[in-house]
Design a protein around this motif. Structure first.
Motif, PDB file in Angstrom:
ATOM      1  N   VAL A  24     -73.840  45.678 -17.791  1.00  0.00           N
ATOM      2  CA  VAL A  24     -72.125  45.691 -17.768  1.00  0.00           C
ATOM      3  C   VAL A  24     -71.899  46.533 -16.557  1.00  0.00           C
ATOM      4  N   GLN A  25     -72.384  47.747 -16.336  1.00  0.00           N
ATOM      5  CA  GLN A  25     -72.051  48.415 -15.196  1.00  0.00           C
ATOM      6  C   GLN A  25     -72.115  47.873 -13.946  1.00  0.00           C
ATOM      7  N   LEU A  26     -73.313  47.282 -13.759  1.00  0.00           N
ATOM      8  CA  LEU A  26     -73.372  46.404 -12.446  1.00  0.00           C
ATOM      9  C   LEU A  26     -72.899  45.196 -12.203  1.00  0.00           C
ATOM     10  N   ARG A  27     -72.478  44.501 -13.360  1.00  0.00           N
ATOM     11  CA  ARG A  27     -71.687  43.320 -13.088  1.00  0.00           C
ATOM     12  C   ARG A  27     -70.281  43.793 -12.982  1.00  0.00           C
ATOM     13  N   GLY A  28     -69.970  44.781 -13.596  1.00  0.00           N
ATOM     14  CA  GLY A  28     -68.542  45.279 -13.433  1.00  0.00           C
ATOM     15  C   GLY A  28     -68.194  45.706 -12.085  1.00  0.00           C
ATOM     16  N   GLN A  29     -69.256  46.384 -11.244  1.00  0.00           N
ATOM     17  CA  GLN A  29     -68.983  46.742  -9.858  1.00  0.00           C
ATOM     18  C   GLN A  29     -69.061  45.725  -8.998  1.00  0.00           C
ATOM     19  N   ILE A  30     -69.806  44.774  -9.292  1.00  0.00           N
ATOM     20  CA  ILE A  30     -69.887  43.429  -8.393  1.00  0.00           C
ATOM     21  C   ILE A  30     -68.434  42.717  -8.714  1.00  0.00           C
ATOM     22  N   GLU A  31     -68.136  42.474  -9.921  1.00  0.00           N
ATOM     23  CA  GLU A  31     -66.640  41.755 -10.028  1.00  0.00           C
ATOM     24  C   GLU A  31     -65.615  42.461  -9.176  1.00  0.00           C
ATOM     25  N   TYR A  32     -65.618  44.080  -9.569  1.00  0.00           N
ATOM     26  CA  TYR A  32     -64.541  44.833  -9.007  1.00  0.00           C
ATOM     27  C   TYR A  32     -64.453  44.793  -7.537  1.00  0.00           C
ATOM     28  N   GLY A  33     -65.743  44.762  -7.004  1.00  0.00           N
ATOM     29  CA  GLY A  33     -65.851  44.592  -5.607  1.00  0.00           C
ATOM     30  C   GLY A  33     -65.223  43.174  -4.965  1.00  0.00           C
ATOM     31  N   ILE A  34     -65.493  42.149  -5.846  1.00  0.00           N
ATOM     32  CA  ILE A  34     -65.040  40.746  -5.254  1.00  0.00           C
ATOM     33  C   ILE A  34     -63.305  40.632  -5.471  1.00  0.00           C
ATOM     34  N   ALA A  35     -62.815  41.158  -6.697  1.00  0.00           N
ATOM     35  CA  ALA A  35     -61.694  41.330  -6.890  1.00  0.00           C
ATOM     36  C   ALA A  35     -60.705  42.034  -5.880  1.00  0.00           C
ATOM     37  N   CYS A  36     -61.349  43.197  -5.581  1.00  0.00           N
ATOM     38  CA  CYS A  36     -60.561  43.879  -4.838  1.00  0.00           C
ATOM     39  C   CYS A  36     -60.556  43.665  -3.394  1.00  0.00           C
ATOM     40  N   GLY A  37     -61.455  42.676  -2.779  1.00  0.00           N
ATOM     41  CA  GLY A  37     -61.794  42.234  -1.371  1.00  0.00           C
ATOM     42  C   GLY A  37     -62.644  43.107  -0.948  1.00  0.00           C
ATOM     43  N   GLU A  38     -63.288  43.970  -1.463  1.00  0.00           N
ATOM     44  CA  GLU A  38     -64.375  44.851  -0.747  1.00  0.00           C
ATOM     45  C   GLU A  38     -65.551  44.017  -0.577  1.00  0.00           C
ATOM     46  N   LEU A  39     -65.756  42.957  -1.458  1.00  0.00           N
ATOM     47  CA  LEU A  39     -66.750  42.041  -1.162  1.00  0.00           C
ATOM     48  C   LEU A  39     -66.048  40.667  -1.028  1.00  0.00           C
ATOM     49  N   PRO A  40     -65.785  40.299   0.162  1.00  0.00           N
ATOM     50  CA  PRO A  40     -64.807  39.185   0.718  1.00  0.00           C
ATOM     51  C   PRO A  40     -65.767  37.709   0.411  1.00  0.00           C
ATOM     52  N   PRO A  41     -65.235  36.658   0.270  1.00  0.00           N
ATOM     53  CA  PRO A  41     -65.905  35.545   0.193  1.00  0.00           C
ATOM     54  C   PRO A  41     -66.992  35.550   1.533  1.00  0.00           C
ATOM     55  N   GLY A  42     -68.163  34.905   0.940  1.00  0.00           N
ATOM     56  CA  GLY A  42     -69.238  34.878   2.274  1.00  0.00           C
ATOM     57  C   GLY A  42     -70.156  35.944   2.463  1.00  0.00           C
ATOM     58  N   ALA A  43     -69.638  37.128   1.804  1.00  0.00           N
ATOM     59  CA  ALA A  43     -70.469  38.378   2.134  1.00  0.00           C
ATOM     60  C   ALA A  43     -71.792  38.413   1.389  1.00  0.00           C
ATOM     61  N   ARG A  44     -72.743  38.818   1.886  1.00  0.00           N
ATOM     62  CA  ARG A  44     -74.269  38.692   1.547  1.00  0.00           C
ATOM     63  C   ARG A  44     -74.448  39.897   0.559  1.00  0.00           C
ATOM     64  N   LEU A  45     -74.840  39.720  -0.621  1.00  0.00           N
ATOM     65  CA  LEU A  45     -75.104  40.871  -1.740  1.00  0.00           C
ATOM     66  C   LEU A  45     -76.476  41.106  -1.581  1.00  0.00           C
TER      67      LEU A  45
END
Length: 103
Positions: A24-45
């Motif tokens: 849940v912690q890990l999924r939440g960090q990734i979801e948050y990054g996507i929602a806030c734009g810190e992880l923009p579309p096309g960003a490599r994880l």
């Protein structure tokens, strides 16, 4: 098709002292990054292997988090290329295309 967008994919972390499950912690960090734009579309994880090394979380847990995020359309994994943040503008195309369903 995702482009290799540079994003701040600084190490994700988990806090084992919290009562919140690690997935849940890990999924939440990734979801948050996507929602806030810190992880923009096309960003490599990070790869599953790299994320296991960064967090110390079991391989099966990280793989399950990625599988769940992919099922929700937030990320895409392309064999031989990596895992990327999904492009929300292409989501409608994948729902109607047989080609995308094979991913």
């Amino acid at each position: 098709m995702p482009q290799d967008v540079e994003a701040d994919t600084s190490p994700f972390t988990v806090d084992r002292t919290l009562s919140v499950p690690l997935n849940v912690q890990l999924r939440g960090q990734i979801e948050y990054g996507i929602a806030c734009g810190e992880l923009p579309p096309g960003a490599r994880l990070p790869s599953v292997r790299d994320l296991v090394a960064q967090t110390g979380v079991a391989h099966v847990t990280v793989a399950h988090v990625y599988k769940d995020l992919a099922a929700r359309g937030l990320i895409v994994t392309l064999a031989g290329r990596g895992t990327f943040v999904a492009d929300p503008s292409s989501q409608g195309q994948c729902r109607t295309s047989r080609r995308c369903a094979v991913r």
